[in-house]
Each structure stands twice: as structure tokens, then as C-alpha cells.
Enzyme design. Structure first.
Site, PDB file in Angstrom:
ATOM      1  N   GLY A 108     -17.076  51.064 -11.841  1.00 12.54           N
ATOM      2  CA  GLY A 108     -17.071  51.420 -10.421  1.00 12.54           C
ATOM      3  C   GLY A 108     -17.276  50.174  -9.599  1.00 12.54           C
ATOM      4  N   CYS A 109     -16.812  49.070 -10.136  1.00 11.83           N
ATOM      5  CA  CYS A 109     -17.107  47.756  -9.585  1.00 11.83           C
ATOM      6  C   CYS A 109     -16.111  47.354  -8.521  1.00 11.83           C
ATOM      7  CB  CYS A 109     -17.083  46.743 -10.704  1.00 11.83           C
ATOM      8  SG  CYS A 109     -18.295  45.483 -10.479  1.00 11.83           S
ATOM      9  N   VAL A 110     -16.241  47.934  -7.344  1.00 11.86           N
ATOM     10  CA  VAL A 110     -15.324  47.556  -6.277  1.00 11.86           C
ATOM     11  C   VAL A 110     -16.065  46.694  -5.267  1.00 11.86           C
ATOM     12  CG1 VAL A 110     -13.784  48.387  -4.506  1.00 11.86           C
ATOM     13  CG2 VAL A 110     -14.045  49.663  -6.601  1.00 11.86           C
TER      14      VAL A 110
ATOM     15  N   ILE D  39     -12.458  40.556 -10.037  1.00 15.02           N
ATOM     16  CA  ILE D  39     -12.560  41.345  -8.804  1.00 15.02           C
ATOM     17  C   ILE D  39     -11.989  40.571  -7.619  1.00 15.02           C
ATOM     18  CG2 ILE D  39     -14.174  42.366  -7.147  1.00 15.02           C
ATOM     19  CD1 ILE D  39     -14.024  44.019  -9.666  1.00 15.02           C
TER      20      ILE D  39
END
Lengths: 110, 130, 102, 130
Positions: A108-110, D39
Site C-alpha cells: 500500500g506504498c503510495v 516509488i
């Protein structure tokens, strides 16, 4: 909640991900899909298999846009878009397809 | 000026958290804005309210919570790093089937994107770690 | 103004300060904090390397970290500025960007 | 999974540099640094990675951590290209000190002298170190 696959009882977590990724076999994907009223077609399997190959190669699940790009390159432009992937996996390719493919649960690493 | 601060080490073992705290207090006193404090690696351990240091030592966790309340700081704990080290808020505890949560007031758990976003939105990112 | 390099490791037993000095370009700043502050003292085996570095970079040291460690500010290498956290904040703001040598 | 920032209006692109100076496995920094890099790729910034000092060991070929019970995340460096992270720099001097040549590395990199690295760092907007 445990699931029954080929006579074996496999542990899963709250969201239905395999507790032990080594338990994965194709029948696991079928059982998980059925629980979510999803019938796995060849198109689904194309993505599931690709995810497993990608994970094997790079040890991570690809980000959705990386998956989209790679699918487009490998399987044709008409499949390389998020509409196609979400059509197959309405809960999201990152979550749903990775779960069926026996990949680790996203942080859930946003 | 807009600062963001990244903290990579937990409390007590390493001075990083203390240095970051002193830096932030000084920056706020000078009228700078701290847009986000991002806790990564073992830095996520700054966010457990179960910390109970001896009474004659500073309580690093409480000190962060109080600073956050006073200055409305956005203190973000990386979710992936937190999951590895057993730091959970109510939502994370539920999601991962844990029997308790332990996050201290003023902290929130979120993704690594918050760090990158802080880099985009601030004028300077200062990293404290080992 | 070029960038600020922050070093926090003792130069005795760790090569970080050496790497930083070699990498820092003309006109940059180096700030010694935490265990790196010992390298600011005039009487150590690092003193010559640090003095040499001052030809290209301005060096400062965090006073509170010196004091905590019992280091006498009057014995810091001449030309190194001893600053507080407010000075730390100022250098970060004044330089173009900042890097911590973790 | 939807990626919320994709809808945000486009801002200026910043130069992000991630500096890796630690060897893998002995500590978690290398692995968690790579997670940030992955990310950051979603934010469409100008990303570069630097490997210097012991960080060059992160890119060593033939890593096989199975026997110490850890995951072989070195393979993930080869996924970076697919994430459009293509600027990988290695400190030449650090390589030489450690007896490594480009042939020992599992991805294509650009070798830079310390001076060139210093100049590259000066050009960055955000430098994150792990």
C-alpha cells in the site's frame, strides 16, 4: 480465512492473500477467482503468468504502469492499457492479479 | 523557506532523531515552514507510543507528538518500513490482523510517495540518519 | 553558492569525511555534526586533511555537539566556524541544496 | 490500484538524486533505498542514482543470499530500466579501491570520478541519502 485447493487447506490473510507464497499452484488462482465471482479466461492467465515471470526475474511486483507498458510491448498495443487490465481485474491489477498470481501483498506504498 | 526532514534512525540508539528535533525547533523559531517530517528505516520506531524511557531521560516519542500538536506538523511514517518493524495504526492493525495498534499521537502512516512529494514541494530536504 | 555537505560520522575509523572532502567542489560547505565533530579539533591526526579541505570548502561544526562531547571550542581548527542549530538552519537555507553523508 | 498523483496537474520537474553508500545485507538501507527509487519513478521526476563507497557492492553480480535466509533484491536493480530510471552512476575510485570493475556489475552504469560526482551533486534539487 483458509481456502480449499485440491483437497489441501491453505491459510490466507484478511484480504485473501496466501499466507505462504510457496503454496501457490494454478488451482489456487482458480479458487481465489471463484470466491470473487471471477471466471479466469486465457486473457486472465496471460497476465497472471506474466506477473509470475516478472516476479521471478526481478523479485518485485511491477507497478501498474510498468505492467501496462510491458504487457503492451509483449502482448500487443490493444492490451497495453489500464482499461484492458482493469476490465480483467476490476479490483485492480496490482491487488487482484497479484493475489491470484501468488505474489506478495502490496504494502500500500503510495 | 519550506523544509522537509527525513529521519532514518529510531530513538535512543542513534542521535539522528535528536538532531532532527533540534534542527526543526530551530527552523520553526526562525519562521521557516516544516512541510513534512518523514520517518523511514528504523526511524519509524519514533512513532510507537509504547516507549517508556526512564523518567530522568527525554521522552523522544512524546516530544515529537507535542511538537506536532504545537506546530501542526505533518509527521509521516512509511507504511512498508512500519510493517516490517511492527508499527501500526488502527487501519493497519485491522488490515494485517494485529491485536493492537501502537502509533503515537501526531503520526500518520502513509506511503513512500509522501517522501518524494515532500521533495517536490519543499525548498530543502534535510536527511538525518546513520 | 554550491551545496552543503553534512557529515555525522567520526573520521577515526570511518572514511566518510574523507570521501566527502574528496567529492565536495570548490565553494561548497561542509558541516560536522554528531560524532563527526571530533574532526574539527586542532590536535588530531585529521587536522591536516581538514585544513587542506578548507582551501575549497568552508567548514563549520555544530557547537552543541562539541559541548556534549567535552570538546573545547577554543581548540577547534582556526577558520572553522562553530555554530548552533540556528546557524545550521541558516546554512541549509543559504546553500543551493544539501546532502547528508549517511 | 489507482495512482492518485497521476491526476494532479504537472509541476516543474525536479532533479532527484539517491545516494547509496552502504553495502547490502549487513544493513537494510540498500533494500529500502531501492523501494524509494521505485516509488519515485511514478512521479515523473528527473531521477539519478549514485553508488559510491561501499554502496558499489549493491550492484555486484552473482549475489546469492539464500543461504543467509534473505531475499535476492539485487535482481530488482535490473527492473529499474522498465521504470525509466536509467541514470545510474558509480564512483570510479570506490570501485577501484574495492577491486571491482564494470564487468562485476549487474547493470549498466556510468563511471564518474569524485570530481564529476561532486559537480553532478551540485546540480541536484533534492539529494536523499540512505
Amino acid at each position: 480465512m483458509p481456502i480449499e485447493v485440491n483437497g489441501k487447506t491453505l491459510e490466507t490473510d484478511e484480504e485473501g492473500y496466501l499466507a505462504d507464497l510457496n503454496d501457490w499452484e494454478p488451482a489456487v488462482a482458480e479458487v481465489m477467482a471463484k470466491l470473487e465471482d471471477c471466471e479466469l479466461t486465457d486473457e486472465h492467465w496471460e497476465i497472471i503468468n506474466y506477473l509470475r515471470e516478472y516476479y521471478e526475474e526481478y523479485q518485485i511486483a511491477p507497478a501498474v504502469r510498468v505492467l501496462t507498458k510491458a504487457v503492451g510491448k509483449k502482448m500487443g498495443k490493444d492490451k497495453g492499457n489500464s482499461k484492458y487490465l482493469y476490465g480483467l481485474f476490476p479490483y485492480g491489477p496490482g491487488k487482484q492479479a497479484c493475489k491470484y498470481a501468488g505474489l506478495p501483498k502490496p504494502t500500500g506504498c503510495v | 523557506m519550506k523544509f522537509a526532514v527525513q529521519i532514518n534512525e529510531g530513538p535512543y540508539t542513534h542521535q539522528a532523531s535528536d538532531s532532527a528535533y533540534n534542527f526543526i525547533v530551530a527552523a520553526l523559531e526562525k519562521g521557516h515552514e516544516i512541510i513534512r517530517v518523514f520517518f523511514y528505516h528504523d526511524g519509524v520506531n519514533n512513532a510507537t507510543r509504547f516507549t517508556t524511557p526512564p523518567q530522568d531521560d527525554r521522552n523522544i516519542v512524546t516530544r515529537w507528538s507535542e511538537l506536532a500538536e504545537k506546530h501542526n506538523l505533518d509527521m509521516v511514517v512509511c507504511v512498508a518500513a512500519a510493517q516490517r518493524r511492527g508499527i501500526a495504526d488502527e487501519g493497519e492493525a485491522k488490515r494485517n490482523g494485529l491485536d493492537a495498534d501502537n502509533i503515537a499521537p501526531g503520526f500518520r502512516i502513509s506511503g513512500l510517495g509522501q517522501l518524494v512529494e515532500a521533495g517536490i514541494q519543499s525548498d530543502r530536504v534535510v536527511v538525518f540518519g546513520d | 553558492m554550491a551545496m552543503l555537505h553534512i557529515v555525522n560520522k567520526s573520521a577515526f575509523g570511518n572514511a566518510t569525511l574523507n570521501s566527502c572532502i574528496k567529492t565536495a567542489t570548490q565553494g561548497s560547505s561542509i558541516l560536522l555534526i554528531e560524532d563527526a565533530v571530533y574532526a574539527a579539533m586542532g590536535n588530531t591526526s585529521m587536522a591536516d586533511i581538514v585544513k587542506e579541505a578548507m582551501n575549497k570548502a568552508s567548514i563549520s561544526v555544530l557547537g552543541p555537539d562539541l559541548a556534549a562531547r567535552g570538546m573545547d571550542q577554543s581548540k577547534v581548527i582556526e577558520g572553522i566556524s562553530v555554530i548552533g542549530y540556528d546557524g545550521f538552519v541558516d546554512i541549509v537555507a543559504e546553500t543551493d541544496n544539501v546532502q547528508s553523508w549517511l | 490500484m489507482s495512482e492518485p498523483w497521476e491526476d494532479e496537474e504537472e509541476g516543474a520537474i525536479k532533479k532527484f538524486m539517491f545516494i547509496n553508500r552502504k553495502a547490502p545485507y549487513g544493513t537494510i538501507y540498500a533494500l529500502e533505498s531501492l523501494e524509494v527509487v521505485l516509488i519515485s519513478a511514478a512521479f515523473d521526476q528527473d531521477v539519478s542514482l549514485v553508488f559510491s563507497d561501499d554502496g558499489v557492492f549493491q550492484l555486484k553480480k552473482d549475489q546469492d543470499p539464500e543461504s543467509i535466509g534473505m531475499k535476492n533484491f539485487s535482481r530488482t536493480y535490473r527492473a529499474l530500466e522498465g521504470y525509466d530510471v536509467e541514470k545510474l552512476y558509480v564512483d570510479k575510485e570506490s570501485m577501484e579501491e574495492r577491486g571491482l570493475t564494470e564487468d562485476d556489475l549487474l547493470v549498466d552504469v556510468e563511471m564518474l570520478s569524485k570530481e564529476e560526482l561532486g559537480n553532478l551533486m551540485n546540480e541536484q534539487d533534492v539529494v536523499l541519502s540512505f
